[in-house]
Design a protein around this motif. Structure first.
Motif, PDB file in Angstrom:
ATOM      1  N   GLU A  18      21.192  48.254  36.690  1.00  0.00           N
ATOM      2  CA  GLU A  18      20.574  47.899  35.411  1.00  0.00           C
ATOM      3  C   GLU A  18      20.670  46.407  35.119  1.00  0.00           C
ATOM      4  OE1 GLU A  18      22.325  50.368  32.425  1.00  0.00           O
ATOM      5  OE2 GLU A  18      21.513  52.204  33.289  1.00  0.00           O
ATOM      6  N   THR A  19      21.735  45.768  35.551  1.00  0.00           N
ATOM      7  CA  THR A  19      21.901  44.344  35.251  1.00  0.00           C
ATOM      8  C   THR A  19      21.146  43.442  36.223  1.00  0.00           C
ATOM      9  OG1 THR A  19      23.942  44.157  36.545  1.00  0.00           O
ATOM     10  CG2 THR A  19      24.174  44.678  34.204  1.00  0.00           C
ATOM     11  N   CYS A  20      20.760  43.963  37.376  1.00  0.00           N
ATOM     12  CA  CYS A  20      20.086  43.122  38.377  1.00  0.00           C
ATOM     13  C   CYS A  20      18.779  42.540  37.865  1.00  0.00           C
ATOM     14  CB  CYS A  20      19.846  43.906  39.660  1.00  0.00           C
ATOM     15  SG  CYS A  20      21.319  44.080  40.665  1.00  0.00           S
ATOM     16  N   GLU A  21      17.981  43.338  37.182  1.00  0.00           N
ATOM     17  CA  GLU A  21      16.685  42.865  36.685  1.00  0.00           C
ATOM     18  C   GLU A  21      16.883  41.764  35.641  1.00  0.00           C
ATOM     19  OE1 GLU A  21      12.847  44.740  34.439  1.00  0.00           O
ATOM     20  OE2 GLU A  21      13.900  46.008  35.893  1.00  0.00           O
ATOM     21  N   VAL A  22      17.849  41.948  34.763  1.00  0.00           N
ATOM     22  CA  VAL A  22      18.144  40.936  33.736  1.00  0.00           C
ATOM     23  C   VAL A  22      18.706  39.684  34.397  1.00  0.00           C
ATOM     24  CG1 VAL A  22      19.559  40.426  31.711  1.00  0.00           C
ATOM     25  CG2 VAL A  22      18.564  42.705  31.991  1.00  0.00           C
ATOM     26  N   ALA A  23      19.563  39.874  35.385  1.00  0.00           N
ATOM     27  CA  ALA A  23      20.231  38.750  36.045  1.00  0.00           C
ATOM     28  C   ALA A  23      19.244  37.801  36.706  1.00  0.00           C
ATOM     29  CB  ALA A  23      21.221  39.278  37.081  1.00  0.00           C
ATOM     30  N   GLN A  24      18.153  38.330  37.218  1.00  0.00           N
ATOM     31  CA  GLN A  24      17.163  37.484  37.893  1.00  0.00           C
ATOM     32  C   GLN A  24      16.461  36.538  36.927  1.00  0.00           C
ATOM     33  OE1 GLN A  24      14.684  40.371  39.795  1.00  0.00           O
ATOM     34  NE2 GLN A  24      16.065  40.620  41.545  1.00  0.00           N
ATOM     35  N   LYS A  25      16.480  36.852  35.638  1.00  0.00           N
ATOM     36  CA  LYS A  25      15.779  36.047  34.641  1.00  0.00           C
ATOM     37  C   LYS A  25      16.669  35.019  33.956  1.00  0.00           C
ATOM     38  CE  LYS A  25      12.661  39.875  33.766  1.00  0.00           C
ATOM     39  NZ  LYS A  25      12.284  40.931  32.835  1.00  0.00           N
ATOM     40  N   LEU A  26      17.985  35.093  34.169  1.00  0.00           N
ATOM     41  CA  LEU A  26      18.899  34.164  33.490  1.00  0.00           C
ATOM     42  C   LEU A  26      18.928  32.816  34.204  1.00  0.00           C
ATOM     43  CD1 LEU A  26      21.941  36.502  32.734  1.00  0.00           C
ATOM     44  CD2 LEU A  26      20.080  35.856  31.208  1.00  0.00           C
ATOM     45  N   PRO A  27      18.924  31.719  33.442  1.00  0.00           N
ATOM     46  CA  PRO A  27      19.013  30.387  34.055  1.00  0.00           C
ATOM     47  C   PRO A  27      20.405  30.145  34.649  1.00  0.00           C
ATOM     48  CG  PRO A  27      18.426  30.248  31.713  1.00  0.00           C
ATOM     49  CD  PRO A  27      18.736  31.666  32.015  1.00  0.00           C
ATOM     50  N   GLY A  56      22.458  33.254  24.586  1.00  0.00           N
ATOM     51  CA  GLY A  56      22.388  31.805  24.467  1.00  0.00           C
ATOM     52  C   GLY A  56      23.683  31.088  24.813  1.00  0.00           C
ATOM     53  N   LYS A  57      24.758  31.826  25.038  1.00  0.00           N
ATOM     54  CA  LYS A  57      26.042  31.220  25.398  1.00  0.00           C
ATOM     55  C   LYS A  57      26.069  30.902  26.892  1.00  0.00           C
ATOM     56  CE  LYS A  57      28.686  33.677  21.885  1.00  0.00           C
ATOM     57  NZ  LYS A  57      29.768  34.638  21.637  1.00  0.00           N
ATOM     58  N   THR A  58      26.884  29.911  27.235  1.00  0.00           N
ATOM     59  CA  THR A  58      27.042  29.529  28.635  1.00  0.00           C
ATOM     60  C   THR A  58      28.294  30.177  29.202  1.00  0.00           C
ATOM     61  OG1 THR A  58      25.950  27.423  28.223  1.00  0.00           O
ATOM     62  CG2 THR A  58      27.297  27.579  30.209  1.00  0.00           C
ATOM     63  N   TYR A  59      28.143  30.802  30.360  1.00  0.00           N
ATOM     64  CA  TYR A  59      29.248  31.484  31.026  1.00  0.00           C
ATOM     65  C   TYR A  59      29.467  30.841  32.385  1.00  0.00           C
ATOM     66  CZ  TYR A  59      28.405  35.009  27.479  1.00  0.00           C
ATOM     67  OH  TYR A  59      28.247  35.655  26.288  1.00  0.00           O
ATOM     68  N   VAL A  60      30.695  30.467  32.667  1.00  0.00           N
ATOM     69  CA  VAL A  60      31.034  29.920  33.978  1.00  0.00           C
ATOM     70  C   VAL A  60      31.488  31.073  34.860  1.00  0.00           C
ATOM     71  CG1 VAL A  60      32.538  28.363  35.267  1.00  0.00           C
ATOM     72  CG2 VAL A  60      31.645  27.678  33.035  1.00  0.00           C
ATOM     73  N   VAL A  61      30.827  31.193  36.007  1.00  0.00           N
ATOM     74  CA  VAL A  61      31.102  32.265  36.957  1.00  0.00           C
ATOM     75  C   VAL A  61      31.776  31.655  38.180  1.00  0.00           C
ATOM     76  CG1 VAL A  61      30.042  33.992  38.450  1.00  0.00           C
ATOM     77  CG2 VAL A  61      29.115  33.592  36.181  1.00  0.00           C
ATOM     78  N   ASP A  62      32.875  32.247  38.594  1.00  0.00           N
ATOM     79  CA  ASP A  62      33.596  31.825  39.787  1.00  0.00           C
ATOM     80  C   ASP A  62      33.592  33.006  40.762  1.00  0.00           C
ATOM     81  OD1 ASP A  62      35.372  31.007  41.740  1.00  0.00           O
ATOM     82  OD2 ASP A  62      36.867  30.259  40.324  1.00  0.00           O
ATOM     83  N   LYS A  66      36.406  44.804  37.085  1.00  0.00           N
ATOM     84  CA  LYS A  66      36.510  44.674  38.542  1.00  0.00           C
ATOM     85  C   LYS A  66      35.204  44.950  39.277  1.00  0.00           C
ATOM     86  CE  LYS A  66      40.859  43.740  38.225  1.00  0.00           C
ATOM     87  NZ  LYS A  66      41.218  42.379  38.065  1.00  0.00           N
ATOM     88  N   TYR A  67      34.083  44.873  38.551  1.00  0.00           N
ATOM     89  CA  TYR A  67      32.772  44.879  39.203  1.00  0.00           C
ATOM     90  C   TYR A  67      31.911  43.837  38.504  1.00  0.00           C
ATOM     91  CZ  TYR A  67      31.348  48.103  35.444  1.00  0.00           C
ATOM     92  OH  TYR A  67      31.091  48.685  34.237  1.00  0.00           O
ATOM     93  N   PRO A  68      30.918  43.277  39.204  1.00  0.00           N
ATOM     94  CA  PRO A  68      30.187  42.126  38.693  1.00  0.00           C
ATOM     95  C   PRO A  68      29.420  42.394  37.396  1.00  0.00           C
ATOM     96  CG  PRO A  68      29.660  42.517  40.995  1.00  0.00           C
ATOM     97  CD  PRO A  68      30.497  43.657  40.540  1.00  0.00           C
ATOM     98  N   SER A  71      23.733  37.022  38.471  1.00  0.00           N
ATOM     99  CA  SER A  71      22.867  35.838  38.464  1.00  0.00           C
ATOM    100  C   SER A  71      23.396  34.791  39.436  1.00  0.00           C
ATOM    101  CB  SER A  71      22.796  35.220  37.072  1.00  0.00           C
ATOM    102  OG  SER A  71      22.103  36.053  36.197  1.00  0.00           O
ATOM    103  N   GLY A  72      24.704  34.581  39.415  1.00  0.00           N
ATOM    104  CA  GLY A  72      25.316  33.637  40.344  1.00  0.00           C
ATOM    105  C   GLY A  72      25.138  34.062  41.789  1.00  0.00           C
TER     106      GLY A  72
END
Length: 102
Positions: free
Chosen positions: A36-45, A63-69, A84-86, A92-93
């Motif tokens: 479900e999140t894959c489709e949304v993830a492709q559209k996030l900057p 609208g918030k910025t999230y740092v992904v490591d 414990k899952y993405p 998006s990362g």
């Protein structure tokens, strides 16, 4: 009587669980969440912060910025850390990381 049914159920499910490869098997709930999140993830900057460390800045739907490591499996939203899952930001990362490799 119920103990016998539980034992039979456990035995059947254990056999089924051991019959396939565990390398790519997910719990159905987690698999559905990621799907479900894959489709949304492709559209996030996404902005790449550090290629070597696999760190990305993702602007969420809120609208918030999230740092992904990705190397340390963490995100500022803390969902990846706790569940414990993405999360959607990590997906998006990952998408951006895969595009960079191509």
């Amino acid at each position: 009587m119920q103990l016998l049914k539980f034992a039979e159920w456990s035995c059947n499910n254990r056999k089924e669980a051991l019959s396939g490869s565990n390398a790519h098997r997910l719990v159905p709930f987690v698999e559905n969440e990621i799907h479900e999140t894959c489709e949304v993830a492709q559209k996030l900057p996404v902005i790449e912060l550090n290629t070597y460390e696999l760190q990305y800045s993702v602007i969420g739907r809120d609208g918030k910025t999230y740092v992904v490591d990705l190397r340390n499996k963490s995100c500022y939203c803390r969902c990846f850390d706790l569940d414990k899952y993405p999360c959607v930001h990590c997906n998006s990362g990952c998408d951006d990381s895969l595009e960079t490799e191509r």
